[in-house]
Design an enzyme around this catalytic site. Sequence first.
Site, PDB file in Angstrom:
ATOM      1  N   ASP A 139       0.818  -1.209   0.000  1.00 52.12           N
ATOM      2  CA  ASP A 139       0.000   0.000   0.000  1.00 52.12           C
ATOM      3  C   ASP A 139       0.854   1.263   0.000  1.00 52.12           C
ATOM      4  O   ASP A 139       0.476   2.280  -0.588  1.00 52.12           O
ATOM      5  CB  ASP A 139      -0.912   0.006   1.230  1.00 52.12           C
ATOM      6  CG  ASP A 139      -2.046  -1.003   1.101  1.00 52.12           C
ATOM      7  OD1 ASP A 139      -2.183  -1.608   0.021  1.00 52.12           O
ATOM      8  OD2 ASP A 139      -2.786  -1.181   2.086  1.00 52.12           O
ATOM      9  N   GLY A 140       2.015   1.204   0.654  1.00 54.02           N
ATOM     10  CA  GLY A 140       2.902   2.375   0.704  1.00 54.02           C
ATOM     11  C   GLY A 140       3.366   2.799  -0.682  1.00 54.02           C
ATOM     12  O   GLY A 140       3.529   3.990  -0.964  1.00 54.02           O
ATOM     13  N   ASN A 193      -4.337   8.293   2.528  1.00 56.51           N
ATOM     14  CA  ASN A 193      -4.734   7.516   3.705  1.00 56.51           C
ATOM     15  C   ASN A 193      -5.227   8.417   4.841  1.00 56.51           C
ATOM     16  O   ASN A 193      -6.399   8.451   5.139  1.00 56.51           O
ATOM     17  CB  ASN A 193      -3.583   6.645   4.199  1.00 56.51           C
ATOM     18  CG  ASN A 193      -3.724   5.202   3.758  1.00 56.51           C
ATOM     19  OD1 ASN A 193      -4.634   4.852   3.016  1.00 56.51           O
ATOM     20  ND2 ASN A 193      -2.813   4.348   4.206  1.00 56.51           N
ATOM     21  N   ASP A 243      -3.647  11.604  22.916  1.00 55.56           N
ATOM     22  CA  ASP A 243      -2.390  11.481  22.171  1.00 55.56           C
ATOM     23  C   ASP A 243      -2.457  12.138  20.803  1.00 55.56           C
ATOM     24  O   ASP A 243      -1.424  12.414  20.191  1.00 55.56           O
ATOM     25  CB  ASP A 243      -2.019  10.003  21.998  1.00 55.56           C
ATOM     26  CG  ASP A 243      -1.419   9.401  23.251  1.00 55.56           C
ATOM     27  OD1 ASP A 243      -1.145  10.179  24.194  1.00 55.56           O
ATOM     28  OD2 ASP A 243      -1.229   8.168  23.305  1.00 55.56           O
TER      29      ASP A 243
END
Length: 625
Positions: free
Chosen positions: A389-390, A468, A498
Amino acid sequence: MARIYRSILDTFRLGENKDVRWYVIADDDTLFFVDNLVEVLGKYDHSKYQYIGTNSESIKSNYDFSFEMGYGGAGYALSYALVEELVSKIDGCIERYPYLWVSDQLSYSCSADLGVDLTVEKGFHQIDLRGDISGLLSSHLNSPLLTLHHFDEVEPIFPSKDRSESVKHLMKAAKFDQSRVLQQTICYHRQSNWTFSISWGYSAHVYESIFPRSILRRPLETFMPWKKGRPPLFMFNPRWPSSDPCEAPHMFFLENVDQSSDRVVSVYTRKSARDMGACSLNGNHSADPISRIQVSSPAIGRKEAGRIECCDVEYESGKEVARVKLRACMKGEIWLREQRKLNIYVEPRVKVELLTESSYFNFVQTWKDDKEMLLLHTKVDLVVTLGGDGTVLWSASMFKGPVPPIVPFSLGSLGFMTPFHSEHYRDCLDSVLRGPISITLRNRLQCHVIRDAAKNEYETDEPILVLNEVTIDRGISSYLTNLECYCDDAFVTCVQGDGLILSTTSGSTAYSLAAGGSMVHPQVPGILFTPICPHSLSFRPLILPEHVTVRVQVPFNSRSPAWASFDGKDRKQLAPGDALVCSMAPWPVPTACSVDSTDDFFRSIHDGLHWNLRKTQSFDGPRDL
């Protein structure tokens, strides 16, 4: 003729048959290439009935005798097992066919009576042709050369040499590398739009156009038929010689051959001037200056029978010498370049790596700078990615406007956007190029950083595009993030925790899922609003409609800055007073589907996440007897 055929019996009865595997029969003027013949016959089981040879190049000859006959001038081979069976039947067979007046026809008939058919090996050559056979020899089939015949019926095969000198000249090349003699290799000089056709050890042709292999493997009809008659005349499809400079080749013939280190170098010189202008269709790149072609080939090991080779061409415009280097073809090379005729672009660093490996990759194109990269969508019709996917994210990031369809092949262990398997690349690409195909339109976010929210000015005019997610987190700070969130300028909430993820639906199976967000079909339009470890048990993820603009601001009283990353890269600090504005981008990313968008989505979550995988419960209720 019966006596000639009966010589098989006489030879067998000599009794010197230990280790004999084959009986090879041919005319006294047949030229053998013995190393090739031994290799080819080695493919067959001599302990079985085998009758191996070829028919004539002439349809008329085959009609007069038989299309199923192995011609004696070309030579044919009988296995030991077949000869052993024939010896007791030869005399009876001769008596049965008293009207057959050629030995090879008699041999065929006797073998046929035993139920043994001819196995055709195309390296045998009867040469039932007349005149100049250079066109045939320059387009030899992809089979080892085994025999040649009828030298007294054709012109000398080399210019300026008589028949005897021509045969000796060809055998000089055979002494260096018999496996490559007459084997046709085709390659291209893309800068000039030229095609090189090398018939190793014999000739080289240069065409001032790009021709596919399927055309050049057809012999130029420089020869005449063996017997006059009505067409068709030949057992193969020739092509007519042309006076068109885009179709007529520059012809070169073997001058000498020698070995240097681990390469065999053969040199081919021009037969005569072509006396034509340059091909105007391809930029007027004339090959007239070339007087010699130097071909280097591996000196170690024989060429594998039946496997074509590829080659690289080195030539500087206007020079007299062109250099061609034969080598093994790389996987998919012929299919991509010659059959599909694709222009291929790669990233600049990849082209550098390819050229380091081989000059063959000169045909690969790239772009010079960011300005050219902005115009990629005008040159590229299809993007192919190899990875996970990257790799898809990285490819999409190169297109700031419209994005061509992406065909993603999986090389990783986990991928939700890569439905195609790399080992099936040829079938997959064939299907995509034929069309039609299903695509998934994957929405992107466009983001702007605002420095000092009071000024409300974007840091850059160019948006940051995200396929994404955008992540805003506390970075290395030990303090909780404090983020004010707005939707279309209306205050939504203050995030303490966070961080926060703003995700596309394509990114719903990535970081957002790990933070507790829902999985969403990629073609559902929307923006996922997912907190990261919020300081509130009631803070649940949201899915916002596609038309909204989300603004995330670090308040002026925040105890620490926040950090934003875009698809896991391009990390930016957001100081107190800074803001990030995100909305849906106008240009989605189309990715090709293996089946369709929904099938691919469910397959990816089943295979990648083992979604809802559980043991099947046993049946506990009553059963029908």
